[in-house]
Design an enzyme around this catalytic site. Structure first.
Site, PDB file in Angstrom:
ATOM      1  N   HIS A 199       1.244  -1.031   0.091  1.00 46.95           N
ATOM      2  CA  HIS A 199      -0.260  -0.231   0.035  1.00 46.95           C
ATOM      3  C   HIS A 199       0.501   1.515   0.137  1.00 46.95           C
ATOM      4  O   HIS A 199       0.625   2.360   1.203  1.00 46.95           O
ATOM      5  CB  HIS A 199      -1.187   0.191   1.206  1.00 46.95           C
ATOM      6  CG  HIS A 199      -0.397  -0.748   2.450  1.00 46.95           C
ATOM      7  ND1 HIS A 199       0.060   0.886   2.933  1.00 46.95           N
ATOM      8  CD2 HIS A 199      -1.324  -0.928   4.072  1.00 46.95           C
ATOM      9  CE1 HIS A 199       0.365   0.160   3.975  1.00 46.95           C
ATOM     10  NE2 HIS A 199      -0.935  -0.660   4.269  1.00 46.95           N
ATOM     11  N   HIS A 226      -4.169  -8.699  15.010  1.00 43.53           N
ATOM     12  CA  HIS A 226      -4.219  -7.856  13.889  1.00 43.53           C
ATOM     13  C   HIS A 226      -5.062  -8.023  12.686  1.00 43.53           C
ATOM     14  O   HIS A 226      -5.250  -9.052  12.042  1.00 43.53           O
ATOM     15  CB  HIS A 226      -2.907  -7.458  13.353  1.00 43.53           C
ATOM     16  CG  HIS A 226      -3.044  -6.208  12.473  1.00 43.53           C
ATOM     17  ND1 HIS A 226      -4.113  -5.340  12.677  1.00 43.53           N
ATOM     18  CD2 HIS A 226      -1.995  -5.866  11.884  1.00 43.53           C
ATOM     19  CE1 HIS A 226      -3.361  -3.876  12.015  1.00 43.53           C
ATOM     20  NE2 HIS A 226      -2.474  -4.564  10.790  1.00 43.53           N
ATOM     21  N   GLU A 249      -5.740  -6.242   9.808  1.00 41.24           N
ATOM     22  CA  GLU A 249      -5.483  -6.055   8.658  1.00 41.24           C
ATOM     23  C   GLU A 249      -5.176  -7.145   7.503  1.00 41.24           C
ATOM     24  O   GLU A 249      -4.383  -8.079   7.870  1.00 41.24           O
ATOM     25  CB  GLU A 249      -4.180  -4.816   8.848  1.00 41.24           C
ATOM     26  CG  GLU A 249      -3.824  -4.357   7.034  1.00 41.24           C
ATOM     27  CD  GLU A 249      -3.168  -3.375   7.012  1.00 41.24           C
ATOM     28  OE1 GLU A 249      -2.508  -2.680   8.113  1.00 41.24           O
ATOM     29  OE2 GLU A 249      -3.098  -2.453   6.499  1.00 41.24           O
ATOM     30  N   ASP A 295      -3.378  -8.270   5.007  1.00 40.04           N
ATOM     31  CA  ASP A 295      -2.382  -9.432   5.060  1.00 40.04           C
ATOM     32  C   ASP A 295      -1.872 -10.148   5.749  1.00 40.04           C
ATOM     33  O   ASP A 295      -1.428 -10.926   6.141  1.00 40.04           O
ATOM     34  CB  ASP A 295      -0.749  -8.181   5.267  1.00 40.04           C
ATOM     35  CG  ASP A 295      -0.614  -7.160   6.314  1.00 40.04           C
ATOM     36  OD1 ASP A 295      -1.799  -7.121   6.671  1.00 40.04           O
ATOM     37  OD2 ASP A 295       0.353  -7.359   6.649  1.00 40.04           O
ATOM     38  N   HIS A 320      -0.784  -0.633  15.193  1.00 38.58           N
ATOM     39  CA  HIS A 320      -0.479   0.160  14.331  1.00 38.58           C
ATOM     40  C   HIS A 320      -2.062   0.633  14.029  1.00 38.58           C
ATOM     41  O   HIS A 320      -2.746   1.533  13.459  1.00 38.58           O
ATOM     42  CB  HIS A 320       0.635   0.434  13.604  1.00 38.58           C
ATOM     43  CG  HIS A 320      -0.412  -0.339  11.784  1.00 38.58           C
ATOM     44  ND1 HIS A 320      -0.579   0.151  10.733  1.00 38.58           N
ATOM     45  CD2 HIS A 320      -0.172  -1.470  12.370  1.00 38.58           C
ATOM     46  CE1 HIS A 320      -0.988  -0.907   9.817  1.00 38.58           C
ATOM     47  NE2 HIS A 320      -0.543  -1.677  10.514  1.00 38.58           N
ATOM     48  N   ASP A 331       2.130  -6.786  14.003  1.00 42.44           N
ATOM     49  CA  ASP A 331       3.192  -6.264  12.846  1.00 42.44           C
ATOM     50  C   ASP A 331       4.982  -5.504  14.121  1.00 42.44           C
ATOM     51  O   ASP A 331       5.449  -4.793  13.520  1.00 42.44           O
ATOM     52  CB  ASP A 331       2.216  -4.678  12.448  1.00 42.44           C
ATOM     53  CG  ASP A 331       1.606  -5.029  11.141  1.00 42.44           C
ATOM     54  OD1 ASP A 331       1.937  -6.252  10.804  1.00 42.44           O
ATOM     55  OD2 ASP A 331       0.416  -4.703  10.906  1.00 42.44           O
ATOM     56  N   TYR A 334      10.427  -0.246   7.829  1.00 40.65           N
ATOM     57  CA  TYR A 334       9.191  -0.582   8.360  1.00 40.65           C
ATOM     58  C   TYR A 334       8.400   0.003   9.923  1.00 40.65           C
ATOM     59  O   TYR A 334       7.580   1.327   9.514  1.00 40.65           O
ATOM     60  CB  TYR A 334       8.906  -2.021   9.005  1.00 40.65           C
ATOM     61  CG  TYR A 334       7.254  -3.025   8.965  1.00 40.65           C
ATOM     62  CD1 TYR A 334       7.470  -2.810   8.001  1.00 40.65           C
ATOM     63  CD2 TYR A 334       6.860  -2.187  10.103  1.00 40.65           C
ATOM     64  CE1 TYR A 334       5.514  -4.042   8.511  1.00 40.65           C
ATOM     65  CE2 TYR A 334       6.016  -2.949  10.802  1.00 40.65           C
ATOM     66  CZ  TYR A 334       5.029  -3.825   9.421  1.00 40.65           C
ATOM     67  OH  TYR A 334       4.348  -4.450  10.078  1.00 40.65           O
ATOM     68  N   HIS A 367       5.801 -10.643  10.142  1.00 40.67           N
ATOM     69  CA  HIS A 367       6.823  -9.877   9.117  1.00 40.67           C
ATOM     70  C   HIS A 367       8.331 -10.000   9.613  1.00 40.67           C
ATOM     71  O   HIS A 367       8.895  -9.633   9.887  1.00 40.67           O
ATOM     72  CB  HIS A 367       6.669  -8.762   8.189  1.00 40.67           C
ATOM     73  CG  HIS A 367       5.149  -8.257   8.541  1.00 40.67           C
ATOM     74  ND1 HIS A 367       4.291  -8.831   7.265  1.00 40.67           N
ATOM     75  CD2 HIS A 367       4.378  -7.025   8.470  1.00 40.67           C
ATOM     76  CE1 HIS A 367       3.423  -8.582   7.259  1.00 40.67           C
ATOM     77  NE2 HIS A 367       3.373  -7.261   7.651  1.00 40.67           N
TER      78      HIS A 367
HETATM   79 FE1  FEO Z   1      -0.865  -3.646   9.771  1.00 42.58          FE
HETATM   80 FE2  FEO Z   1       1.106  -6.161   8.795  1.00 42.58          FE
HETATM   81  O1  FEO Z   1      -0.336  -5.576   9.293  1.00 42.58           O
END
Ligand code: FEO
Length: 407
Positions: A29, A83, A85, A87, A149, A168, A196, A229
């Protein structure tokens, strides 16, 4: 039975990594991911087998194969979604459908966010800050990390193994087969962790500082930090290292470094940028010059993380700043970098409104303008370039006042 193409990797006696490696990801993104990414999911082999997080939808089969290399996925009893999101949740509903777990856990905000994303009919149980859930012979404890976040963000601690599943936080976009931070090149690990932080976590630095402090004061006995990640931080040395970096980035302590960002049409602003860099160097400040016809916005904010100065230049197009400059300034201002001085420069033909626009962006970001903007009509003369050198020297002097020589 034939083997799976993708295998789980053991992290502790009871924890397996079962995530996906996204080797070809180049854009997250708007954040340029030069080295791809991983979406980490973890299998806790307790009496109640538990899956911590899932992966982006296209990598679901890879994750399921890794799980199946350890157990039949239908043996998973609990799923934790740290989380919402996509991903990490993109494959969650399909995994719930396939596995039919007894319980799925998320924070209260996570429950709402998952509903708003997937409009699903599954029951997801909200867990509160500090709440524990027994897995039989193992225990999970949840801590809300709101706005690190997203409002739903939480981390999960596996008490008996000392593993903090940090979603994250402490992560990085780095596709690698080397599961642990100490197995990857140190320079790359530092750069990608900083990138990051700068691109994802930076606007919430105040909250990050308070949350880190609160977590550390609990003395949980963290032996490993496993983000969603990139690699896992597995030794005391590595944990101290990443926590130290986060402390540094939370503070955004300015160093004797300047980031000069510009774009140009007929090389006038480019010549000015080079002269500004000369002045900064003469003033004892390290310089990173980033032309926006080649550099990427996500590298600009990464370079800004430890810079004491942000200097911007633009040519004028249709009485506005160049579109690439509007792009980078919109992006970096949203990430709320702090503690910087700055200045502006640029060229114009018959109207110098663009310079006002540049100044407005920097003022809106809280960058203290410490030198008068240098404006040049069409093409800079030798004298104009000397004015740019002087601008650089003035900015350098202000940076020097705010930093010590060792920085
Ligand atoms: Fe906030 Fe890795 O997604």
């Amino acid at each position: 039975m034939s083997r799976e193409a993708f295998l789980a990797r053991q992290v502790t006696p009871r924890v397996y990594w079962v995530g996906g490696i996204d080797w070809t990801l180049t854009d997250f993104h708007g954040y340029k991911t030069d080295r791809g990414s991983t979406y980490n999911a973890f299998l806790v082999m307790a009496e109640k087998v538990t899956l911590i997080d899932t992966v982006k939808a296209p990598l679901r089969d890879e994750m399921m194969a890794r799980i199946a290399s350890v157990i039949d996925p239908r043996e998973i009893k609990y799923i934790v979604s740290n989380h919402a999101e996509m991903d990490h949740s993109g494959s969650l509903m399909e995994v719930i459908e396939a596995v039919k777990p007894e319980r799925v856990f998320a924070s209260a905000n996570g429950v709402k966010a998952l509903k708003a994303h997937f409009h699903h009919g599954y029951e997801i149980q909200a867990v509160g800050n500090g709440e524990t859930v027994s897995l039989g012979d193992r225990t999970l404890q949840f801590f809300e990390t709101r706005m690190i976040h997203w409002p739903d963000s939480m981390v999960t601690f596996l008490k008996e193994e000392g593993v903090l599943f940090s979603q994250d936080a402490f992560g990085m976009h780095l596709a690698t087969t080397e599961l642990f931070s100490d197995e990857n090149p140190a320079e790359i690990v530092r750069w990608e962790a900083a990138k990051y932080y700068a691109n994802i976590v930076l606007p919430y630095s105040g909250i990050v500082g308070k949350t880190l402090k609160a977590l550390m004061e609990m003395k949980l006995g963290i032996k490993m930090i496993a983000p969603d990640h990139g690699p896992i931080w597995r030794t005391e040395e590595e944990i101290v290292k990443i926590l130290g970096w986060y402390q540094e980035w939370v503070e955004q302590k300015p160093r004797r470094k300047a980031v000069v960002v510009f774009d140009t049409m007929w090389r006038s602003t480019e010549k000015m940028a080079s002269a500004v860099a000369e002045g900064l160097k003469e003033g004892g400040v390290r310089v990173k010059v980033l032309p926006m016809f080649g550099a990427h916005r996500s590298d600009v904010i990464t370079e800004m993380l430890d810079a004491g100065a942000f200097v911007v230049g633009s040519c004028t197009m249709n009485n506005r700043i160049f579109p690439t400059m509007a792009d980078v300034l919109t992006y970096v201002s949203g990430l709320k970098p702090a503690n910087k001085v700055g200045a502006c420069f640029g060229s114009f033909g018959w109207s110098h409104n663009a310079m006002k626009e540049l100044e407005g962006y920097l003022q809106g970001m809280g960058v203290e303008l410490v030198a008068e903007t240098v404006k040049v009509n069409y093409v800079p003369t030798k004298e104009d370039l000397v004015r740019c050198v002087e601008l650089g020297k003035k900015v350098a002097a202000e940076v020097a006042k705010r930093t010590s020589e060792s920085e």
